[in-house]
Design an enzyme around this catalytic site. Structure first.
Site, PDB file in Angstrom:
ATOM      1  N   GLU A 166       1.053  -1.603   0.096  1.00  0.00           N
ATOM      2  CA  GLU A 166       0.238   0.046   0.019  1.00  0.00           C
ATOM      3  C   GLU A 166       1.186   0.963  -0.002  1.00  0.00           C
ATOM      4  O   GLU A 166       1.154   2.506   0.958  1.00  0.00           O
ATOM      5  CB  GLU A 166      -0.851   0.035   1.079  1.00  0.00           C
ATOM      6  N   GLU A 364      -4.548  -9.468   0.253  1.00  0.00           N
ATOM      7  CA  GLU A 364      -5.565  -8.710   1.663  1.00  0.00           C
ATOM      8  C   GLU A 364      -7.107  -8.079   1.376  1.00  0.00           C
ATOM      9  O   GLU A 364      -7.418  -7.735   0.479  1.00  0.00           O
ATOM     10  CB  GLU A 364      -5.442  -7.547   2.029  1.00  0.00           C
TER      11      GLU A 364
HETATM   12  O1  IFM Z   1      -4.057  -3.698   9.528  1.00  0.00           O
HETATM   13  C1  IFM Z   1      -4.191  -3.362   7.716  1.00  0.00           C
HETATM   14  C2  IFM Z   1      -2.921  -3.677   6.988  1.00  0.00           C
HETATM   15  O2  IFM Z   1      -1.713  -3.795   7.984  1.00  0.00           O
HETATM   16  C3  IFM Z   1      -2.687  -2.505   5.534  1.00  0.00           C
HETATM   17  N1  IFM Z   1      -4.080  -3.401   5.005  1.00  0.00           N
HETATM   18  C4  IFM Z   1      -4.885  -2.891   5.565  1.00  0.00           C
HETATM   19  C5  IFM Z   1      -4.612  -3.579   7.864  1.00  0.00           C
HETATM   20  C6  IFM Z   1      -6.258  -3.208   7.710  1.00  0.00           C
HETATM   21  O3  IFM Z   1      -6.830  -2.546   7.950  1.00  0.00           O
END
Ligand code: IFM
Length: 463
Positions: A166, A364
């Site tokens: 990210e 994710e």
């Molecule tokens: O915890 C975070 C992660 O570090 C990055 N993506 C979103 C997750 C949940 O909020």
């Protein structure tokens, strides 16, 4: 209805070093911005929990790898902590860290779990933040050197590398929206940070391609698909602007090798252009990735602005759109975000149709729930809501794959409930529950469900 996934589909979960490892005396880890901020800005973290108190992956790594094997994972993503490996950010390598990551990678491989290794998950070494972090161009070289050390040390054990998780977040949350350290609020500085992160990504890919390394390299993006309130031209324009600032600014640089033209025009008009050197654009143009990770949690619904922004206020993308609260939207109230599984299908189609249908995977996706202890029955969290969430998202993904999307896998966030930036342990995301009092890690109902999905490489709608 049966949902079967492709042969060799990657099934697993993701976490990050800072969110899971914790620290113990004698580990020789250097401080990073989260260690620093969670102590020195403790009030900004839910119940004041610091990075020392995460899910203890550093101490319990072998047992945690067994827990992954118990879920039948065939892959798992975590990150290397830059400040654990190189405590000062540059210079001396920490032998304890080399030993830890070597054992971790060996342990994963021995269990048939492919390590997906990310080099940077928001965790700038404090020593480098003291000289400006990614705002300082010198830090690009420090990151390139760090990446090369990781490739040299671990390339025989890792087939999938990722430069950043990210990359928009450290810029946006750290330099514009006051969520991450250093809590700067200044669009132009945020844009500078983002530009330097993109260059750092390119430098790491370059050094990887030049070295004697096998394997693939990519990046993990957080994509929030944008939906306008209506088809009115003003709403469509608002959506276009949100997408330009938060998605295309980054995705086009990484995936198309250039920044969107319109962005430069707007930033110049508002005197917000970061310093971009001529060779930077050439480097961006020549850099390609092998595998794209997509983190998907929610959509962004927008509408035309209802009032003019303060012309003397801080410039921001929100000058061009307002958030739109769609009536009847389905909310995850713990996080205050909308649940919209179809967004995953839309992302898959965009990658297919606009970004050359490159190889990608869901890196994710997940649901964070506050007060999960209230769902414990018979010693197990009965998280039917998480199973429903997973199922709905996998169905959308499956549909896109049936239509030709090159999606290679699905990683849930996360494996064991972990510490989060700001929210610490408020919202729980894991397949395993972490009891903060006893340290016990117990599989949730969703873990059992996911295990069955992995073993069958799919699921039927009935269960
Ligand atoms: O915890 C975070 C992660 O570090 C990055 N993506 C979103 C997750 C949940 O909020």
């Amino acid at each position: 209805m049966e949902y079967n996934f492709s042969k060799d589909f990657f099934w697993g979960a993701a976490t990050s070093a800072t969110q899971s490892e914790g620290t113990i005396a004698g580990d020789n880890k250097g401080e990073n911005i989260w260690d620093y901020a969670s102590k020195n800005y403790n009030h900004r973290f839910f119940e004041g929990v610091t990075t020392e108190h995460t899910s203890r992956f550093y101490q319990e790594m072998e047992a945690d790898l067994d827990r992954m094997a118990a879920l039948s994972f065939n892959s798992f993503r975590t990150s290397i902590s830059w400040s654990r490996l190189i405590p000062e950010g540059t210079g001396e390598v920490n032998p304890e860290a080399v030993d830890f990551y070597t054992r971790m990678l060996d342990g994963l491989n021995q269990r048939g779990i492919k390590p997906f290794i990310n080099l940077y998950h928001f965790d700038m070494p404090m020593k480098l933040q003291e000289i400006g972090g990614f705002e300082n161009r010198e830090v690009i070289e420090a990151y390139r050197a760090y990446a090369k050390i990781c490739f040299d040390l671990f390339h025989e054990k890792v087939a999938y590398w990722f430069t950043f998780n990210e990359p928009m977040i450290p810029a946006e949350a750290g330099y514009l929206h006051d969520r991450h350290y250093p809590y700067v609020v200044d669009f132009k500085r945020a844009a500078q940070v983002l530009h330097h992160i993109i260059l750092a990504h390119c430098e790491a890919v370059k050094v990887f391609r030049q070295g004697p390394y096998q394997g693939k390299i990519g990046i993990i993006m957080d994509v929030i698909p944008v939906y306008p309130r209506s088809q009115h031209p003003a709403d469509l324009k608002a959506a276009e602007m949100a997408d330009l600032f938060y998605t295309r600014s980054l995705n086009e640089a990484i995936l198309k090798g250039r920044y969107p033209q319109e962005l430069k025009a707007i930033l110049t008009r508002y005197d917000q252009m970061p310093r971009v050197e001529e060779q930077d654009l050439a480097l961006i143009a020549e850099t390609t990735i092998d595998l794209l990770g997509i983190n998907y949690y929610r959509p962004r619904r927008v509408k035309a602005k209802e009032s003019l922004p303060n012309p003397e206020g801080v410039f921001s993308p929100e000058w061009f759109y307002d958030d739109y609260e769609m009536p009847g939207r389905r909310m995850n109230t713990s996080r205050g975000i909308e649940i919209y599984p179809h967004g995953l299908y839309d992302i898959a189609k965009k990658i297919q149709l606009k970004y050359g249908n490159i190889d990608w995977f869901v890196s994710e996706n997940g649901i964070g729930i506050q007060g999960e202890e209230t769902f414990i029955e018979g010693g197990q969290v009965q998280d039917n809501y998480r199973i429903a969430f997973l199922k709905e998202h996998l169905i959308e993904l499956h549909q896109a794959m049936m239509e030709g999307s090159n999606c290679l896998g699905y990683h849930m966030w996360t494996f064991v409930d972990c510490w989060s930036w700001q929210n610490a342990f408020k919202n729980r995301y894991g397949f395993y529950r972490l009891d903060l009092e006893t340290g016990e890690k117990t599989m949730k109902k969703s873990g059992l469900w996911f295990k069955e999905v992995i073993q069958k490489n799919g699921f039927s709608n009935e269960f």
